[in-house]
Design a protein around this motif. Structure first.
Motif, short mmCIF file in Angstrom:
data_model
loop_
_atom_site.label_atom_id
_atom_site.label_comp_id
_atom_site.label_asym_id
_atom_site.label_seq_id
_atom_site.Cartn_x
_atom_site.Cartn_y
_atom_site.Cartn_z
N GLY A 46 -6.32 26.54 13.38
CA GLY A 46 -7.16 25.58 14.20
C GLY A 46 -7.18 24.14 13.46
N TRP A 47 -7.00 23.24 14.24
CA TRP A 47 -6.77 21.84 13.71
C TRP A 47 -6.01 21.41 12.44
CZ3 TRP A 47 -9.05 18.29 16.87
CH2 TRP A 47 -9.92 18.82 17.78
N ALA A 48 -4.98 22.49 12.33
CA ALA A 48 -3.86 22.05 11.32
C ALA A 48 -3.11 20.84 11.96
CB ALA A 48 -3.21 23.32 11.03
N TRP A 49 -2.42 20.36 10.85
CA TRP A 49 -1.47 19.12 11.56
C TRP A 49 -0.04 19.51 10.73
CZ3 TRP A 49 -2.88 14.57 14.41
CH2 TRP A 49 -4.05 14.47 14.76
N PHE A 50 1.02 19.62 11.75
CA PHE A 50 2.30 19.63 11.18
C PHE A 50 3.12 18.60 11.65
CE2 PHE A 50 0.55 23.91 11.60
CZ PHE A 50 1.11 24.50 10.58
N TYR A 51 3.43 17.68 10.78
CA TYR A 51 4.16 16.39 10.94
C TYR A 51 5.63 16.56 10.35
CZ TYR A 51 -0.08 13.60 11.34
OH TYR A 51 -1.60 13.43 11.77
N ASP A 52 6.67 16.31 11.27
CA ASP A 52 8.08 16.60 10.86
C ASP A 52 8.43 17.71 9.96
OD1 ASP A 52 8.94 13.73 11.74
OD2 ASP A 52 7.32 13.20 10.51
N CYS A 53 7.98 18.74 10.62
CA CYS A 53 8.29 19.88 9.74
C CYS A 53 9.27 20.90 10.58
CB CYS A 53 7.09 20.92 9.81
SG CYS A 53 5.55 20.19 8.80
N ASP A 54 9.90 21.59 9.85
CA ASP A 54 10.82 22.79 10.31
C ASP A 54 10.33 24.12 10.63
OD1 ASP A 54 13.05 24.14 10.79
OD2 ASP A 54 14.29 23.53 9.25
N THR A 68 -4.20 22.87 17.33
CA THR A 68 -3.26 22.67 16.15
C THR A 68 -2.28 21.52 16.61
OG1 THR A 68 -3.56 24.87 15.72
CG2 THR A 68 -1.57 23.98 14.92
N HIS A 69 -1.89 20.58 15.96
CA HIS A 69 -0.93 19.30 16.38
C HIS A 69 0.30 19.78 15.77
CE1 HIS A 69 -5.17 18.08 16.46
NE2 HIS A 69 -4.57 17.13 17.47
N PHE A 70 1.33 19.64 16.68
CA PHE A 70 2.87 19.76 16.15
C PHE A 70 3.34 18.37 16.62
CE2 PHE A 70 1.61 24.08 17.06
CZ PHE A 70 1.94 24.45 15.80
N ILE A 71 3.88 17.50 15.73
CA ILE A 71 4.19 16.28 15.90
C ILE A 71 5.60 16.19 15.21
CG2 ILE A 71 3.87 13.84 15.38
CD1 ILE A 71 0.78 14.82 14.99
N ARG A 72 6.69 15.93 15.94
CA ARG A 72 8.05 15.92 15.51
C ARG A 72 8.33 17.29 15.01
NH1 ARG A 72 5.92 11.07 14.78
NH2 ARG A 72 5.84 11.52 12.45
N VAL A 73 8.24 18.28 15.43
CA VAL A 73 8.45 19.42 14.67
C VAL A 73 9.67 20.35 15.45
CG1 VAL A 73 7.28 21.71 14.51
CG2 VAL A 73 6.15 19.83 13.87
N ASN A 74 10.72 20.85 14.88
CA ASN A 74 11.44 21.87 15.36
C ASN A 74 10.92 23.31 15.46
OD1 ASN A 74 13.77 23.26 16.14
ND2 ASN A 74 15.14 22.04 14.59
N LEU A 75 10.80 23.87 16.71
CA LEU A 75 10.32 25.06 16.92
C LEU A 75 11.43 26.19 17.54
CD1 LEU A 75 6.83 24.36 18.71
CD2 LEU A 75 7.29 25.38 16.43
N GLN A 76 12.53 25.57 17.39
CA GLN A 76 13.98 26.37 17.89
C GLN A 76 13.81 27.76 17.18
OE1 GLN A 76 17.47 24.44 17.65
NE2 GLN A 76 18.44 25.83 18.97
N GLY A 77 13.96 28.61 18.29
CA GLY A 77 13.88 30.13 17.78
C GLY A 77 12.64 30.83 17.21
N ALA A 78 11.67 29.88 17.40
CA ALA A 78 10.27 30.31 16.70
C ALA A 78 9.54 31.07 17.79
CB ALA A 78 9.52 29.13 16.30
N VAL A 93 8.67 17.32 20.42
CA VAL A 93 9.20 18.51 19.53
C VAL A 93 10.64 19.09 20.33
CG1 VAL A 93 6.68 19.09 19.00
CG2 VAL A 93 7.83 20.10 21.10
N VAL A 94 11.14 20.10 19.56
CA VAL A 94 12.13 20.82 20.09
C VAL A 94 11.45 22.15 20.17
CG1 VAL A 94 14.46 21.85 19.48
CG2 VAL A 94 13.81 19.70 18.58
N ARG A 95 11.73 22.31 21.48
CA ARG A 95 11.02 23.78 21.54
C ARG A 95 11.66 24.95 21.53
NH1 ARG A 95 10.58 23.35 28.31
NH2 ARG A 95 12.85 24.10 28.74
N TYR A 96 11.03 26.08 21.73
CA TYR A 96 11.81 27.49 21.30
C TYR A 96 13.24 27.69 21.72
CZ TYR A 96 6.79 27.69 21.71
OH TYR A 96 5.43 27.40 21.65
N ASP A 97 13.50 27.19 22.92
CA ASP A 97 14.85 27.37 23.42
C ASP A 97 15.71 26.28 23.00
OD1 ASP A 97 13.76 25.40 25.04
OD2 ASP A 97 14.04 26.34 27.09
N GLY A 98 15.31 25.34 22.11
CA GLY A 98 16.16 24.19 21.72
C GLY A 98 16.20 23.03 22.67
#
Length: 125
Positions: A46-54, A68-78, A93-98
């Motif tokens: 809760g309220w975590a920040w993910f910047y430019d994370c893989d 939760t904040h996802f900023i410029r995050v790659n979630l492909q396959g997640a 973001v790049v979502r789960y399906d690419g």
């Protein structure tokens, strides 16, 4: 690792690939961190920040994802599942399906739902 608290911490350029975290407090800020193939279960994000994370291939399940904040995050396959009082915030973001989702959204699949609704002749909302 289990039952650790990173509340309020800040991490930059940390390789956390394949880490296993259970029942942890991860209300922290992560910048340019690698969570590839990580297992994060029953944690507080809760309220975590993910910047430019893989986060490719990460399994994040049964977690508190309130705002939760996802900023410029790659979630492909997640796999991202959990609960929360407020939705996650996604920016560029790049979502789960690419598929890349530009801009801000609370729903990574809103464009597909709108298109599907229009083809069926239904109102979107």
């Amino acid at each position: 690792m289990q039952n650790i608290s990173l509340s309020g911490a800040g991490f930059s350029y940390v390789n956390l690939s394949s880490i296993k975290l259970r029942q942890c407090d991860l209300t922290a800020q992560f910048n340019y961190c690698n969570f590839r193939d990580a297992l994060i279960e029953s944690c507080n994000l809760g309220w975590a920040w993910f910047y430019d994370c893989d986060l490719r291939g990460a399994n994040i399940s049964v977690c508190n994802l309130t705002s939760t904040h996802f900023i410029r995050v790659n979630l492909q396959g997640a796999h991202l599942s959990g609960f929360g009082e407020d939705p996650c915030n996604f920016w560029d973001v790049v979502r789960y399906d690419g598929v890349f989702v530009p801009g801000f959204t609370l729903d990574l699949y809103i464009a597909e739902r709108i298109a599907e609704s229009k083809t069926r002749g239904n109102d979107v909302f």
